[in-house]
Write an enzyme that holds these catalytic residues in place. Structure first.
Site, PDB file in Angstrom:
ATOM      1  N   SER A 277      -9.659   1.933   2.489  1.00  0.00           N
ATOM      2  CA  SER A 277      -8.446   2.553   1.967  1.00  0.00           C
ATOM      3  C   SER A 277      -7.397   1.583   1.444  1.00  0.00           C
ATOM      4  O   SER A 277      -6.575   1.964   0.622  1.00  0.00           O
ATOM      5  CB  SER A 277      -7.825   3.483   3.020  1.00  0.00           C
ATOM      6  OG  SER A 277      -7.140   2.779   4.012  1.00  0.00           O
TER       7      SER A 277
ATOM      8  N   LYS B 178       0.844  -1.192   0.000  1.00  0.00           N
ATOM      9  CA  LYS B 178       0.000   0.000   0.000  1.00  0.00           C
ATOM     10  C   LYS B 178       0.878   1.240   0.000  1.00  0.00           C
ATOM     11  O   LYS B 178       1.924   1.287   0.662  1.00  0.00           O
ATOM     12  CB  LYS B 178      -0.898  -0.038   1.239  1.00  0.00           C
ATOM     13  CG  LYS B 178      -1.929   1.076   1.332  1.00  0.00           C
ATOM     14  CD  LYS B 178      -2.799   0.848   2.561  1.00  0.00           C
ATOM     15  CE  LYS B 178      -3.875   1.906   2.717  1.00  0.00           C
ATOM     16  NZ  LYS B 178      -4.732   1.634   3.910  1.00  0.00           N
TER      17      LYS B 178
ATOM     18  N   SER C 116     -10.031  -0.946   7.093  1.00  0.00           N
ATOM     19  CA  SER C 116      -9.336  -0.762   5.822  1.00  0.00           C
ATOM     20  C   SER C 116      -8.517  -1.954   5.349  1.00  0.00           C
ATOM     21  O   SER C 116      -7.958  -1.916   4.250  1.00  0.00           O
ATOM     22  CB  SER C 116      -8.438   0.482   5.886  1.00  0.00           C
ATOM     23  OG  SER C 116      -9.250   1.634   5.875  1.00  0.00           O
TER      24      SER C 116
END
Length: 538
Positions: free
Chosen positions: A199, A118, A223
């Protein structure tokens, strides 16, 4: 100071934590910016292979790290123009794969395994670390994040960075899952007009679409769990303190977790064993001493549900979506058939209070402001050095940064001004209601190994104008407590994935993995994505 409206407390500050093809601007995706070929989603020979499967082929001489890396880079080149899940490809990935092929002797548990990170996870290489924001394009980390260093030490090949909700969803009070100014809108590979959820959306969509074997997500509240549910993956949110967060752009440190997302529970367990460890840059990891394991796969047991006591907390976590309820009811029956004793209901006593908790707003606002200002001030390179400077940057670049997503989340955090005493009291309230009077209370009352509930409903349609709908979810108790949870594929509603969450007390990772693995083996619910376009109806 007045307390903000409670309707903003769950995912608003958290967050402070039409299909993209029809969108007039999707942002620049460095992974596919140079005239990519038409998307080709034809399944390939390595799709859905596990870490063990890749290693068997490497041991047999059928594959090596370079060939595996080329395969996944090619997948990104062909498939990602459809998804916008990969925000940047590592220009040195093939060189690292060749280095691994030249090694002799002991190899790590992830030798030659391609993973994606990420875009909150720092790497001291030629890639950027930006939280999806144009403001951080000038940030140049001088060291790898602790989790990135551990992955490299274990032999992983870092393929690139994944898109996300900008600033991990903390930019706006309106839900825009998977949108960032830098990466555009990530799309769900199961249905392209659907949200990838929360996210860690780019990691979820990419791993589901076989653009990597596994990936790294982060979670403040939902998330990792929610995008794993929406993309038919296994996602593990560890106990805060099990996995180090040094070199990861912070959100709410009392809640932030870094964890693995993969297609199977076994691969998730392998990844967790690599990631778990002390971190000199993260004081929270001191609490993990004595609770970590090098090899979490030893807890996996296909018969692991037999004799387990599992509670079903219905208040709050059922009833918001009938499709999620139907899938969860089938899952509960599967748990019983596999030998578990199901206590139903086994409600979390504080469940309703946790969803709209004024103290949660205080903690989020206080910690985000302090953590983000500290991070921006210390990070090397040319970029905004504080939250006010970041807000001003976004205004100056409103044509790209604020075209769809406003920054009212960042502005609210800057505006709110809570003192340390108020914050400490709020944090103690969060922990008391989510731990001793929450999760631990129901586990103790019914002598439970874990709780189980639907992770979230089927993914909603992407709506860049009004924001994505969010019907409900189960992540809040574990988020506020800092406790572990794992989401496992459970079924589909009209082709859209829905996951099942197993949640437990602090440091119960071995138990949760055992239960999740047994459930996975009994149901085999995962199916590869279909890349369907928009259609009429659901």
């Amino acid at each position: 100071m007045s307390t903000p409206d409670s309707s903003t407390t769950r995912r608003s500050v958290l967050a402070l934590g039409a299909a993209a093809a029809a969108t007039p601007w999707l942002g620049t995706n460095p992974a596919s910016a140079s005239a990519p070929p038409p998307p080709d989603t034809t399944p390939g020979e390595l799709d859905e292979l596990s870490i063990a499967g890749l290693h068997r082929r490497m041991s047999d001489g059928q594959l090596d790290a370079e060939r595996i890396t080329r395969y996944y880079l090619d997948r990104i080149r062909h498939v990602d123009p459809l998804l916008h899940a990969v925000i940047e490809v590592n220009p040195d990935a093939l060189r690292e794969a060749r280095r691994l092929d030249a090694l002799r002797g002991t190899r790590g548990p992830l030798h030659g395994v391609p993973v994606l990170l990420k875009d909150l996870v720092e790497t001291a290489d030629r890639m950027h670390t930006t939280a999806g924001s144009l403001a951080l394009m000038g940030l140049r980390p001088t060291a790898d994040a602790t989790v990135a260093a551990l992955l490299l030490e274990a032999g992983a090949v870092i393929l690139g960075k994944t898109n996300l909700s900008e600033w991990a969803g903390g930019m706006s009070l309106v839900h825009h899952a998977g949108w960032s100014a830098r990466g555009g809108q990530t799309r769900n590979p199961y249905k392209l007009d659907r949200s990838p959820n929360e996210s860690s959306s780019g990691t979820g969509a990419a791993v589901a679409a076989n653009l990597a074997v596994a990936g790294i997500g982060t979670e403040t509240n939902g998330s990792i769990l929610d995008p794993s549910s929406a993309n038919c993956l296994v996602g593990f949110k560890p106990t805060v303190g099990l996995v180090g967060r040094g070199g990861v752009i912070p959100g709410v440190p009392s809640q932030d977790s870094v964890g693995p997302m993969a297609r199977t529970v076994r691969d998730t367990a392998v990844m967790l064993g690599v990631l778990a460890g002390p971190d000199a840059r993260d004081p929270a990891t001191r609490a993990g001493r004595g609770h970590r394991h090098r090899d979490y796969t030893r807890f996996l047991d296909a018969d692991g549900l037999r004799g387990a006591r599992i509670g079903v907390p219905r208040t709050v976590y059922f009833g918001y979506d009938r499709h999620a309820d139907e899938i969860a009811e089938r899952a509960i029956a599967d748990l019983s058939r596999a030998g578990a004793t199901v206590i139903d209901p086994a409600d979390i006593p504080t469940a309703e209070r946790l969803e709209d908790l004024p103290s949660s707003m205080v903690v989020q606002a206080y910690e985000i402001k302090k953590a983000l200002n500290g991070y921006l001030a210390a990070a090397p390179g040319r970029h905004p050095r504080s939250l006010p400077e970041l807000i001003e940057f976004n205004r100056e670049h409103a044509g790209r940064e604020l075209r769809y997503v406003q920054q009212d989340g960042l502005e609210l955090v800057e505006e709110l001004d809570f003192g340390e005493r108020e914050y400490r009291e709020a944090l103690a309230t969060n922990h008391r209601l989510s731990r001793a009077e929450g999760i631990d209370s129901v586990l103790r009352e019914h002598r439970l190994d874990a709780l189980v509930m639907p992770t979230s409903g089927p993914p909603a349609k992407i709506d860049l104008i009004r924001g994505d709908a969010h019907g409900g979810g189960s992540s809040t108790p574990a988020a506020l407590a800092g406790y572990p949870a794992v989401s496992v594929p459970a079924g589909f509603a009209f082709g859209l994935p829905v996951g099942l969450t197993f949640m437990g007390t602090a440091w119960s990772e071995p138990t949760l993995l055992r239960l999740a693995y047994a459930y996975e083996q009994a149901t085999r619910a995962r199916r590869p994505p279909t890349y369907r376009g928009p259609d009429v109806g659901f």
